[in-house]
Design an enzyme around this catalytic site. Structure first.
Site, PDB file in Angstrom:
ATOM      1  N   LYS A 125       1.000  -1.087  -0.010  1.00  0.00           N
ATOM      2  CA  LYS A 125       0.064  -0.030  -0.047  1.00  0.00           C
ATOM      3  C   LYS A 125       0.944   1.011   0.098  1.00  0.00           C
ATOM      4  O   LYS A 125       1.766   1.382   0.770  1.00  0.00           O
ATOM      5  CB  LYS A 125      -0.931  -0.056   1.190  1.00  0.00           C
TER       6      LYS A 125
HETATM    7  C1  E4P Z   1      -8.067   1.423   3.887  1.00  0.00           C
HETATM    8  O1  E4P Z   1      -7.528   0.888   3.213  1.00  0.00           O
HETATM    9  C2  E4P Z   1      -8.124   2.770   4.450  1.00  0.00           C
HETATM   10  O2  E4P Z   1      -6.682   2.898   5.290  1.00  0.00           O
HETATM   11  C3  E4P Z   1      -9.140   2.780   5.627  1.00  0.00           C
HETATM   12  O3  E4P Z   1     -10.533   2.337   5.063  1.00  0.00           O
HETATM   13  C4  E4P Z   1      -9.183   4.250   6.282  1.00  0.00           C
HETATM   14  O4  E4P Z   1     -10.305   4.268   6.920  1.00  0.00           O
HETATM   15  P1  E4P Z   1     -10.775   5.552   7.804  1.00  0.00           P
HETATM   16  O5  E4P Z   1     -11.080   6.903   7.069  1.00  0.00           O
HETATM   17  O6  E4P Z   1     -11.994   4.909   8.571  1.00  0.00           O
HETATM   18  O7  E4P Z   1      -9.814   5.503   8.933  1.00  0.00           O
END
Ligand code: E4P
Length: 221
Positions: free
Chosen positions: A87
């Site tokens: 990522k």
């Molecule tokens: C996933 O890949 C993201 O990092 C995550 O969905 C972020 O979610 P949040 O906005 O609830 O922290």
């Protein structure tokens, strides 16, 4: 549409996996910190545990923000297991890193995407997944779901192969709306997935079926 769970909590990953509908996992540094995981060795060991629990893709985020660091870290993360997806944040160096990972055949998830323009760059770089953060867009009084629709329209018109991974989901309703908007994947907290099971008429209907069955059984005695 694929279902990923958005957590680093092993119990929640197991529970979702046992449902039989789980296709993968996404994590981020905040989610790892929430589980109290720190230090490179512990973090990598935790990713390995997650990868052993699920067959599908597991997103593990780089901490470095410079190109060299991202490349080094991404390669190390990719060594943990075959189902690791690296990522990478949507930055200038992030896009360069995604281009290199694409060349190397390492899967990537371009994260922190808040506009259609960013999603175009992620696709051009060859990202496996693009992660528009719909919940955070809604939090800032904008329309997260419209972004999913826009990216879907652009990717369809342009023939981009990057999968749209609707992230930052807070509710079961957003899962349904993401499906309608053309998301290839949703990543959600366990509660939002389990929330899809619920409808009061299902509970009422089941209680009635069981009650009628019980009555028929006692009448037959
Ligand atoms: C996933 O890949 C993201 O990092 C995550 O969905 C972020 O979610 P949040 O906005 O609830 O922290």
């Amino acid at each position: 549409m694929k279902f990923f769970i958005d957590t680093a909590n092993l119990d929640q990953i197991k529970e979702a996996s046992e449902l039989g509908i789980l296709d993968g996992v996404t994590t981020n540094p905040s989610l790892m910190a929430k589980e109290g995981i720190s230090g490179k060795e512990n973090i990598y060991r935790h990713y390995k545990k997650i990868c052993d629990l699920v067959e599908g893709d597991v997103s593990a985020e780089v901490i470095s923000i410079d190109l060299e660091g991202m490349l080094r870290e991404g390669k190390e993360l990719a060594e943990i297991a075959d189902n690791i997806v690296v990522k990478v944040p949507m930055t200038k160096d992030g896009i360069k890193a995604i281009c290199e990972f694409t060349e190397l055949g390492i899967k990537t998830n371009c994260t922190l995407v808040f506009s259609a323009g960013q999603a175009i760059l992620a696709a051009k770089a060859g990202a496996t997944y693009v992660s528009p953060f719909i919940g955070r867009i809604d939090d800032s009084n904008w329309d997260g779901m419209q972004l999913i629709k826009d990216i879907f329209e652009i990717y369809t018109l342009q023939g981009y192969e990057t999968e749209i991974l609707a992230a930052s989901i807070r509710s079961s309703y957003q899962i349904v709306e993401s499906a309608k908007a053309g998301a290839d994947v949703v990543t959600c907290p366990l509660d939002a997935i389990l929330g899809l099971l619920k409808h009061p008429l299902t509970d009422i209907g089941l209680a009635k079926f069981l009650e009628d069955h019980r009555k028929a059984e006692s009448a037959a005695k």
